[in-house]
Design an enzyme around this catalytic site. Structure first.
Site, PDB file in Angstrom:
ATOM      1  N   ARG A  78       7.434   2.419   7.402  1.00  0.00           N
ATOM      2  CA  ARG A  78       6.675   1.165   7.518  1.00  0.00           C
ATOM      3  C   ARG A  78       6.555   0.683   8.960  1.00  0.00           C
ATOM      4  NH1 ARG A  78       6.245   3.102   3.483  1.00  0.00           N
ATOM      5  NH2 ARG A  78       6.328   2.254   1.374  1.00  0.00           N
TER       6      ARG A  78
ATOM      7  N   SER B  73       4.574  -5.737  -2.062  1.00  0.00           N
ATOM      8  CA  SER B  73       6.006  -5.752  -1.751  1.00  0.00           C
ATOM      9  C   SER B  73       6.240  -6.658  -0.546  1.00  0.00           C
ATOM     10  CB  SER B  73       6.502  -4.340  -1.443  1.00  0.00           C
ATOM     11  OG  SER B  73       6.352  -3.512  -2.571  1.00  0.00           O
TER      12      SER B  73
ATOM     13  N   GLU C 105       7.491  -7.752   5.059  1.00  0.00           N
ATOM     14  CA  GLU C 105       6.375  -6.868   5.413  1.00  0.00           C
ATOM     15  C   GLU C 105       5.165  -7.624   5.937  1.00  0.00           C
ATOM     16  OE1 GLU C 105       4.903  -3.514   3.327  1.00  0.00           O
ATOM     17  OE2 GLU C 105       6.724  -3.287   2.119  1.00  0.00           O
TER      18      GLU C 105
END
Length: 406
Positions: free
Chosen positions: A189, A281, A393
């Site tokens: 990520r 998420s 995120e």
């Protein structure tokens, strides 16, 4: 005939339908709530829907010279935006074309894609044409241009597995250039693109705000021709398909299974399902030291971590960072007392999804303050319970997470 120089294209392949990659478009609106999957956000002072690369580059170059903040907007699926007005320029790339640069039996296919194309529209195109590699990334909202920024991934696969290069506008150098796979320093990520939003050393001491130094204009992918998927790398997906981890399956079956799993977790956009009014998420799976992992219960999940590819090298699933492990944010959240449907206050319009604890949802009428209150409560509660810090995120606009208090 030399099959290395020619690959016969399937005539009239069975169509593969894309799912929604963004919530909706109200082209007359400058309100970011109308352009984000969470449905929250104030009004931008300037809003540009751009239909050419030159239009994007010139608008951002001008804004930078004037000192105007810039927000490049994809599908709005990974953004937590303040209710306050955004005093800057929002640019939405509306381009949605692709070009086949190369197509042969031995060399596979190289496809260059406009950054503004909806991500799942591109995945459906790849599956339809037997371009193997992104089928496990089906159903993820957002755009092609946003995918390399945080190295989008799911079910054991990442964008880095098939990306070969990106064309960008470099805001520091004020010119367009190509960044290759080996330039991007991909990890779990993360990428050099994402880190440029928070690391001033990548821009000679300058920070650019919510959008970093490099503006993605096009993305180039390299695929093999195959009706079969890449090896299945995730146990839940393998079980759904009835295969073993490491085996391959028909791409279309993999796509269908992924969409089924994502829908079961309310991770495929659907206006009528309030659980999908989220950023997906909300927290990344924590990467912890081996000592930290030892302190977690035995049943807490532990996974190997792909090492971040150093500049000048290509990322590979085989390169593992032996000094750390990845655990499950969802497990930590659930076992810290934040179950499905959790609210900080009974009258709050912000809640943990009733389908998946990793999503924080807007039940209708939630404000940025409501979402922030919930996010901080979950983060701090997991820290207090497990001593592990959850990292959000979403890109935050007009708000920053408060420091975690030890």
């Amino acid at each position: 005939m030399d099959t290395c120089s020619y690959f016969p294209r399937t005539e009239n392949p069975e169509p593969v339908e894309a799912v929604a990659s963004n919530r909706q478009y109200n082209f007359a609106s400058k309100k970011l709530a109308d352009w984000t999957t969470l449905g929250i956000g104030g009004t931008a002072s300037k809003f540009l829907t751009a239909y050419s690369e030159d239009e994007i580059v010139e608008a951002i170059r001008t804004a930078d010279e004037e000192g105007t903040p810039v927000l490049l907007l994809g599908g709005g699926s990974n953004m937590l935006v303040s209710d306050e007005d955004f005093d800057g320029l929002v640019v939405r790339d509306m381009r949605s074309n692709y070009t086949i640069e190369h197509d042969s039996g031995c060399g596979g296919v190289v496809v260059r894609v406009d950054a503004g194309m909806a991500w799942d529209e591109f995945v459906a195109l790849a599956v339809e044409n037997d371009w193997s590699g992104v089928e496990a990334l089906s159903g993820i909202p957002g755009t092609v241009g946003a995918s390399p920024v945080q190295n989008v991934g799911a079910y054991g696969k990442e964008v880095a597995d098939t990306l070969s290069s990106i064309r960008v506008y470099d805001r520091l150098l004020k010119r367009r250039r190509t960044l290759f796979l080996s330039d991007l320093e991909f990890g779990y990520r993360t990428s050099i693109l994402k880190r440029s939003t928070m690391d001033p050393s990548l821009s000679e001491g300058r920070l650019w705000g919510p959008t970093g130094r490099w503006i993605v204009l096009t993305v180039e992918f390299q695929f093999t021709h195959a009706s079969l998927s890449l090896p299945i790398g995730y146990g839940q997906l393998a079980n759904t398909l009835g295969v073993k981890v490491g085996e391959r399956a028909d791409q279309r079956d993999v796509r269908a299974a992924v969409l089924e799993l994502r829908r079961s977790k309310s991770m495929v956009l659907a206006d009528a399902n309030r659980n999908t009014w989220s950023t997906g998420s909300f927290f990344t799976n924590p990467i912890v030291s081996l000592d930290q992992a030892e302190k977690l219960p035995a049943e807490a999940p532990r996974y190997p971590v792909r090492a971040i590819a150093p500049a000048g090298s290509v990322p590979t699933p085989d390169l593992i960072d032996e000094g750390v492990v990845k655990t499950s944010a969802a497990w930590l959240i659930d076992h810290a007392g934040f179950g499905r449907g959790f609210k900080v206050r009974s009258d709050s319009a912000a809640a943990v999804s009733s389908a998946h604890v990793l999503a924080l949802t807007n039940l209708g009428g939630a404000s940025m303050a409501d979402m922030a209150e919930l996010a901080v409560a979950v983060r701090d509660g997991v820290w207090q319970k497990w001593g592990v810090e959850l990292v959000p995120e979403p890109v935050t606009v007009g708000w920053k997470f408060p420091e975690l208090k030890a």
